[in-house]
Scaffold this motif. Structure first.
Motif, PDB file in Angstrom:
ATOM      1  N   ILE A   1     -64.156  14.520  -1.334  1.00 44.52           N
ATOM      2  CA  ILE A   1     -63.406  14.247  -1.032  1.00 44.52           C
ATOM      3  C   ILE A   1     -64.023  12.547  -0.942  1.00 44.52           C
ATOM      4  O   ILE A   1     -64.927  12.951  -0.216  1.00 44.52           O
ATOM      5  CB  ILE A   1     -63.036  14.715  -0.070  1.00 44.52           C
ATOM      6  N   LYS A   2     -63.595  11.899  -1.205  1.00 45.50           N
ATOM      7  CA  LYS A   2     -63.541  10.468  -0.423  1.00 45.50           C
ATOM      8  C   LYS A   2     -63.270   9.727   0.087  1.00 45.50           C
ATOM      9  O   LYS A   2     -61.442   9.643  -0.853  1.00 45.50           O
ATOM     10  CB  LYS A   2     -64.102  10.575  -2.572  1.00 45.50           C
TER      11      LYS A   2
ATOM     12  N   SER B   1     -68.172  10.667   1.993  1.00 45.43           N
ATOM     13  CA  SER B   1     -67.847  11.461   0.715  1.00 45.43           C
ATOM     14  C   SER B   1     -67.977  13.352   1.551  1.00 45.43           C
ATOM     15  O   SER B   1     -68.813  13.706   2.224  1.00 45.43           O
ATOM     16  CB  SER B   1     -67.926  11.863  -0.479  1.00 45.43           C
ATOM     17  N   LEU B   2     -67.310  13.897   0.904  1.00 49.81           N
ATOM     18  CA  LEU B   2     -67.439  15.261   1.781  1.00 49.81           C
ATOM     19  C   LEU B   2     -67.585  16.257   1.108  1.00 49.81           C
ATOM     20  O   LEU B   2     -66.923  16.174  -0.424  1.00 49.81           O
ATOM     21  CB  LEU B   2     -65.988  15.786   2.605  1.00 49.81           C
ATOM     22  N   HIS B   3     -68.190  16.407   0.675  1.00 47.67           N
ATOM     23  CA  HIS B   3     -68.821  18.060  -0.513  1.00 47.67           C
ATOM     24  C   HIS B   3     -68.901  19.232   0.167  1.00 47.67           C
ATOM     25  O   HIS B   3     -69.355  19.651   1.276  1.00 47.67           O
ATOM     26  CB  HIS B   3     -69.925  17.740  -0.899  1.00 47.67           C
ATOM     27  N   ILE B   4     -67.863  20.148  -0.847  1.00 47.27           N
ATOM     28  CA  ILE B   4     -68.077  21.570  -0.495  1.00 47.27           C
ATOM     29  C   ILE B   4     -68.926  22.473  -1.313  1.00 47.27           C
ATOM     30  O   ILE B   4     -68.321  22.497  -2.617  1.00 47.27           O
ATOM     31  CB  ILE B   4     -66.124  21.863   0.305  1.00 47.27           C
TER      32      ILE B   4
ATOM     33  N   VAL C   1     -56.409  21.522   4.633  1.00 49.69           N
ATOM     34  CA  VAL C   1     -56.052  19.434   4.433  1.00 49.69           C
ATOM     35  C   VAL C   1     -56.781  19.395   5.182  1.00 49.69           C
ATOM     36  O   VAL C   1     -56.952  20.005   6.564  1.00 49.69           O
ATOM     37  CB  VAL C   1     -54.625  19.254   4.594  1.00 49.69           C
ATOM     38  N   TYR C   2     -57.865  18.477   4.723  1.00 51.42           N
ATOM     39  CA  TYR C   2     -58.597  17.627   5.047  1.00 51.42           C
ATOM     40  C   TYR C   2     -58.625  16.920   5.439  1.00 51.42           C
ATOM     41  O   TYR C   2     -58.339  15.490   4.471  1.00 51.42           O
ATOM     42  CB  TYR C   2     -60.116  18.000   4.444  1.00 51.42           C
TER      43      TYR C   2
ATOM     44  N   THR D   1     -56.227  15.141   2.516  1.00 52.39           N
ATOM     45  CA  THR D   1     -56.538  15.651   1.275  1.00 52.39           C
ATOM     46  C   THR D   1     -56.313  17.305   1.010  1.00 52.39           C
ATOM     47  O   THR D   1     -56.603  18.114   1.942  1.00 52.39           O
ATOM     48  CB  THR D   1     -57.685  15.913   0.308  1.00 52.39           C
ATOM     49  N   ARG D   2     -55.065  17.404   0.572  1.00 51.39           N
ATOM     50  CA  ARG D   2     -55.192  19.007   0.438  1.00 51.39           C
ATOM     51  C   ARG D   2     -55.757  20.025  -0.547  1.00 51.39           C
ATOM     52  O   ARG D   2     -55.415  19.762  -1.615  1.00 51.39           O
ATOM     53  CB  ARG D   2     -53.507  19.111   0.318  1.00 51.39           C
TER      54      ARG D   2
END
Lengths: 112, 116
Positions: free
Chosen positions: A21-22, A74-77, A87-88, A106-107
């Motif tokens: 997610i960016k 950014s988030l990296h999972i 939701v993030y 972001t869902r």
């Protein structure tokens, strides 16, 4: 005014895959970037944060990167699991918690 | 340790009526924030208290919204008179300085306000 743009608005991945997610922020004075996870019917909770003097931070399957020059973070999972579905929200703020601005969220759907 | 609490959890009112939302922050937290989320959109900042003082109220939509934090403990957010566009989930959050000098915000469960 200042804002934070977040993409994508919806993300669907297969269990075990990675999710990214960016976010982009506009306030150059922002120096603290938290990420919140909100599960259905629950309150937003902090999952990881990064400060402007660091380029990357990792906590188990979750990592966050920050590019201050480009005003991107950014988030990296990795190895996603169904319980990562939520939701993030990304956010940008100043020292002291001032001027906190959130992205639109972001869902994330993780399919088993 | 008790978390941030909000009351009520849901409120349905008619246009023109008044509603008061309450937030009890985590004990000892000087910072208290109000946010609103309209479905599908961002968590929008409304107001930030430091103790009983309004540090930043730049996000308050208009003068129909009044926030107070008497004594620096709990806070109330009054909407008078309510309009249809005021519908959404109102979140309260509180924070205190960490050892690193930054402030993790702890959110309440939110109050879902519906104006009909």
């Amino acid at each position: 005014g200042e804002n934070v743009e977040q993409h994508p608005s919806t993300l669907s991945v297969q269990e075990g895959d990675s999710a990214v997610i960016k976010c982009t922020y506009s306030d150059s004075a922002s120096n603290y970037f938290p990420w919140y996870k909100q599960e259905l019917g629950k309150r937003p909770q902090l999952i990881i944060d990064i400060r402007s003097n660091v380029g990357e931070k990792k906590d188990q399957r979750i990592a966050v990167t920050l590019n201050k020059t480009a005003k991107h973070f950014s988030l990296h999972i990795t190895e996603t699991q169904p319980e990562d579905s939520a939701v993030y929200f990304c956010a940008a703020s100043h020292t002291g918690g001032f001027k906190t601005i959130f992205g639109a969220g972001t869902r994330l759907f993780v399919k088993a | 340790e008790a978390g941030v609490t909000q009351f009520p959890s849901h409120s349905v009112i008619e246009k023109g009526q008044t509603v008061t939302l309450r937030c009890d922050p985590i004990s000892g937290h000087d910072n208290l924030y109000w946010y609103r989320r309209v479905m599908g959109k961002e968590i929008k900042f409304l107001l930030h208290f430091v103790k009983e003082s309004k540090q930043d109220e730049s996000g308050m939509p208009n003068n129909r919204f009044l926030a107070e934090r008497t004594g620096g403990t709990y806070s109330t957010l009054k909407v008078q008179p309510a309009e249809l566009e005021d519908s959404g989930v109102y979140f309260c959050a509180s924070s205190q300085v960490s050892a690193g000098g930054f402030y993790e915000q702890y959110f309440g469960p939110g109050t879902r306000l519906t104006v009909t």
